[in-house]
Structure formats: C-alpha cells, structure tokens
Design an enzyme around this catalytic site. Structure first.
Site, PDB file in Angstrom:
ATOM      1  N   SER A 271      -6.222   3.450  -5.870  1.00  0.00           N
ATOM      2  CA  SER A 271      -5.618   4.303  -4.847  1.00  0.00           C
ATOM      3  C   SER A 271      -5.760   5.776  -5.196  1.00  0.00           C
ATOM      4  O   SER A 271      -6.012   6.626  -4.323  1.00  0.00           O
ATOM      5  CB  SER A 271      -4.139   3.945  -4.660  1.00  0.00           C
TER       6      SER A 271
ATOM      7  N   HIS B 183       0.836  -1.196   0.000  1.00  0.00           N
ATOM      8  CA  HIS B 183       0.000   0.000   0.000  1.00  0.00           C
ATOM      9  C   HIS B 183       0.875   1.252   0.000  1.00  0.00           C
ATOM     10  O   HIS B 183       1.904   1.307   0.678  1.00  0.00           O
ATOM     11  CB  HIS B 183      -0.932   0.004   1.219  1.00  0.00           C
ATOM     12  N   PRO B 184       0.474   2.259  -0.729  1.00  0.00           N
ATOM     13  CA  PRO B 184       1.274   3.493  -0.793  1.00  0.00           C
ATOM     14  C   PRO B 184       1.045   4.369   0.436  1.00  0.00           C
ATOM     15  O   PRO B 184       0.024   4.257   1.120  1.00  0.00           O
ATOM     16  CB  PRO B 184       0.734   4.176  -2.049  1.00  0.00           C
TER      17      PRO B 184
END
Length: 483
Positions: free
Chosen positions: A393, A376-377
């Site tokens: 996202s 996940h960023p």
C-alpha cells in the site's frame, strides 16, 4: 492425510502475448531449421524382432500391419529412402551449403554406414530418433528407458559421439520426462507447442524443448488430407515462411522447422518443390539457417533457464500462502482457497495467478468480500500519515504522489474519505497504479454519488486490479514461467 490439491500439467499459456526477443545471430528475422528423418532400416519389421510389418508413412497410404509377415512392398519403399532418396537430398543440401539436423534412428544408422559417413562429412548434426522407428505409447517407463539407453549406446558406437538432441516422434506420455532425466540432451524435440524454444522443469532439472513440426512436413504426402503434389508442399512452406518472416520484421523473430523424410521428399516428383522453396528462402535477407544444436546453444546462452524455486503451481501450501496471502489486503483466506484450485503452468505468471486468486475471492460470500474491502486503508489517510500501511500500500500510494500532498489536497482526501465511507460502509478503493493524483480525485468525486451496490461491485473490481499489479512485481507478466 488430506488429498493434495489438483494440479494441471499442461501449459496453455506459454509465452503469452509477448514472446521473448529471440535475438538470433546477426539480427536474423527468422531461423530456419531443416530436419531429415533417417528411419529406413529401423521401422517395424519381423526381421528386426517386431511382431508385424510397418504400416506408417509410405506411398501405401492406409496400410495395415501384417502380423508375423514381411511386407515386401512396404520394405522396398523404405529401402528407396536409403538407396536413392538420401543421396538426392544429400546432393541438394551440400550444393546449397545448408546445415541439416538428422533425426537418426539408431538401428537405421547402424545399417547405413555410408550414409552416416556422408552426414558427418557434410557437418550435419546427427540427433537421436530413438532405438527403433516404432510406437512407444504402450511401453512401460522402464522399457522405454531401456530402449533410450540402448539407442544412446548404439548411436555413440555408430556415429562416434553421443547424440545431443532427442526426438522419439511416436512417443509416450513419459518420453520427454525420461529424456530430461537422462541428463545428456541439449534439447528434446518431442513437442509441437510453439514457434520458439522453451524450458520445462522435471524434478530438479530444466530441459530445453525445441519444438518440431507436423504441418511443414513432407509426411503429409503419406497421410489422409495431405499434400498430393510438390507444389502444395512448396506453397505451404512459402506461406509459413512469409507469416513468420513478417513477424520477425515486426520485431518478434521465430523459428521455422521443416520436416523431411528420405523416402518421401527424396522422390524425383517432389524434390524440385523443396529446391524452389529453399531458393525462395535464401533470396531473403536476415535469415539464419541452423542446426538444432546451434539453436539450442544460442537459446541456452541468450535465454537461460530461470529460477528453479518459488513456482506458484509447485509450491507447498504454507509457502504459497506466505508468498501470496497479502495480495488481497490482510486476507490470506483468498490465497488459501486459490491454492485448492486446479493450478498449473498457466497460473505461474501474473495474469494466471491473478485469475486464480480472483476466482477464490469471487467465490467468497458477500460478507467475506466486504471484509476484504474494509481491510484496505483510506487513501492518504491516518494510517499513511502514521506510516502504518503495508509495504504494498505504501508503494502504491507513493506511485501516484499521495505521499506528498499539500495541506489543501490532504484536507480534500480526508473529506472525501469520510463522506464515501459514511455512505457506503467501506473505504474508497482504486488501483492507484492506473492513475495520477488528478484522475484519482476525479474518480473519487464521481463514485461517491453511486449507489452502494454499484460501488461494492466497483470496489471489488478495483481490489482485483490491485492484486494484478502486486503480482506483476513478483511474477512474469506474459513471459514463460519455469516449470
């Protein structure tokens, strides 16, 4: 060749918590559908080529078949339905100008030409109740299909037009699929699964199902733990009406089926209860009395069958993983494992498929789940600035305004991202669609102080919540998915 994954054919979800708006004609709060089963002359009888006499649904509760013999008393009870009960009901319904659907056993209709003429003159729908009023549970699919085809042929010959509705009643596991495959039925009624019509898919055909009833049904006068007096049946129908009418007034209209038999409700000691209930129902506003074919026509126009492809539980593995492999960020292994679970119609909506994917995720090792977290960023991080986020996202962060931060806000997120990741070893994860920019920052500040195990559990829960939001954009949330 690998074994196919398990698939569960029963639908335990249906419309879920939010059934569709029925939009009954005239804004009706409740649709009432009266079924008159016409079976007299089609029941088990050695005269009809059957092995034994009838034992079902008459005043002789608990009767047993008489192999090779005629059961004179049983026959006469059925004959009462044709000779007296039918005409008493015909007078009642025509006097009250009520539409009726007849479930007509083809061989019974053929033996009752005067009754068929009266049904047609009254404008009643005559649907098919099969070739004979017998049990089909032990029939082969081929033999049951042959009976179905003969029922349609004989019905068309006797009535003058083919039946557009089908109800076997004493059916097999193949009945509904066979009726759908026949291709000529506007609806099939061999289901008791809902208070609204619904679609099912067999191979390349969508079939409308209009559920029937075994509870608001006079058959319970002839069963153990049934109705002993007319007032019990009347009370049950009133309670059913009141419950469904209240739901309709609250904005969720339904359908009430009333099941009747000439030889049962047609008795003098019972028919007044039916009359009182019908008077009661007619005394309410916004009620639609309809034949089943009218309901079928309305539903097909108002709620046509949905798309025929891309149903999760019916997909091949490659298509499934391609469609849902990115739901857990850059982690197709979750979808691959979910595909191997016992999926079914209950998983063809956002809640159901989320559950399957989460099961697969939760069954993964800690390292496997940690790898998902690390894909996940950061929120409003370098990847976002470089426009290198996934489409999901990007949309999620934009929904909370994280794509339009002031310099001061961006510096705050950068500081928090760095502190959080340094402490816990994975990025801060939150389902941003549940939040605003302000509540995200509040949660960020609060969660940094948690111990890493608590944050690991919280991050996993947030990943699952993100998965739900992503699936909700692809699949129905609570509406019935097509099969």
């Amino acid at each position: 060749m690998a074994n196919p994954p398990p698939r569960y054919p029963r639908d335990m979800h249906g419309y879920g918590a939010t059934p569709p708006q029925a939009n009954w004609p005239g804004g009706a709060k409740l649709a009432i559908q009266i079924v008159l089963n016409y079976e007299e002359g089609g029941e088990n009888n050695v005269l009809h080529g059957d092995a034994a006499s009838e034992a079902f649904l008459s005043e002789i509760v608990g009767a047993h078949p008489w192999p090779g013999q005629r059961h004179w008393n049983k026959e006469s009870l059925y004959e009462y339905g044709a000779r007296a009960g039918f005409w008493r009901l015909h007078r009642l319904f025509t006097e009250m100008a009520l539409p009726v659907t007849v479930y007509g056993v083809a061989t019974a209709l053929a033996r009752s030409p005067a009754q068929v003429a009266a049904m047609k003159d009254a404008g009643w729908e005559i649907a098919s109740h099969g070739l004979k009023w017998i049990d089909y549970k032990d029939f082969s699919p081929e033999d049951e299909r042959a009976h179905m085809e003969e029922a349609i042929r004989l019905h068309t010959e006797v009535v003058g037009e083919r039946p557009r509705g089908w109800y076997t009643g004493r059916c097999s596991e193949y009945t509904v699929k066979l009726a759908a495959a026949e291709g000529g039925f506007d609806y099939v009624a061999d289901s008791y699964a809902d208070d609204l019509p619904y679609w099912v898919r067999f191979d390349e055909r969508n079939q409308l199902i209009i559920p029937y009833t075994l509870d608001a049904n006079d058959m319970r006068f002839a069963t153990v733990q049934g109705f002993n007096a007319g007032e019990q049946f009347e009370s049950y129908m009133r309670d059913s009406f009141d419950a469904l009418y209240a739901e309709g007034q609250a904005g969720a209209p339904k359908m009430l089926s009333i099941g009747l038999h000439c030889r049962l409700i047609g008795r003098p000691g019972r028919i007044m209860a039916l009359r009182r209930f019908l008077d009661y129902a007619q005394g309410h506003a916004d009620i639609w009395f309809a034949r089943r074919r009218d309901i079928a026509r309305h539903w097909a126009q108002t709620h046509p069958a949905c798309g025929t492809n891309e149903i999760p539980s019916k997909m091949e593995k490659a298509a499934f993983v391609n469609a849902y492999g990115s739901i857990f960020e850059h982690s197709p292994w979750v979808a691959e494992r979910a595909f191997e679970l016992e999926l079914g119609p209950a998983h063809d909506n956002a809640e159901g498929l989320t559950n399957a994917l989460c099961r697969a995720f939760r069954a993964g090792s800690r390292d496997a789940r940690l790898s998902v977290l690390r894909t996940h960023p950061d929120l409003a991080g370098k990847l976002a600035l470089a426009k290198r986020l996934t489409a999901d996202s990007t949309a999620e962060q934009a929904s909370a305004g994280l794509d339009a931060l002031t310099d001061a806000e961006r510096n705050t997120f950068t500081r928090l991202n760095s502190t959080y990741t340094e402490k816990h070893g994975f990025p801060f994860i939150i389902a941003v669609r549940d939040h605003t920019k302000a509540t995200i920052l509040t949660a960020f500040e609060r969660r940094i102080a948690n111990d890493t195990e608590a944050e690991f559990a919280e991050a996993c829960a947030q990943v699952e919540r993100i998965a739900y939001h992503r699936l909700a954009t692809l699949l129905p949330r609570d509406a019935y998915a097509q099969h």
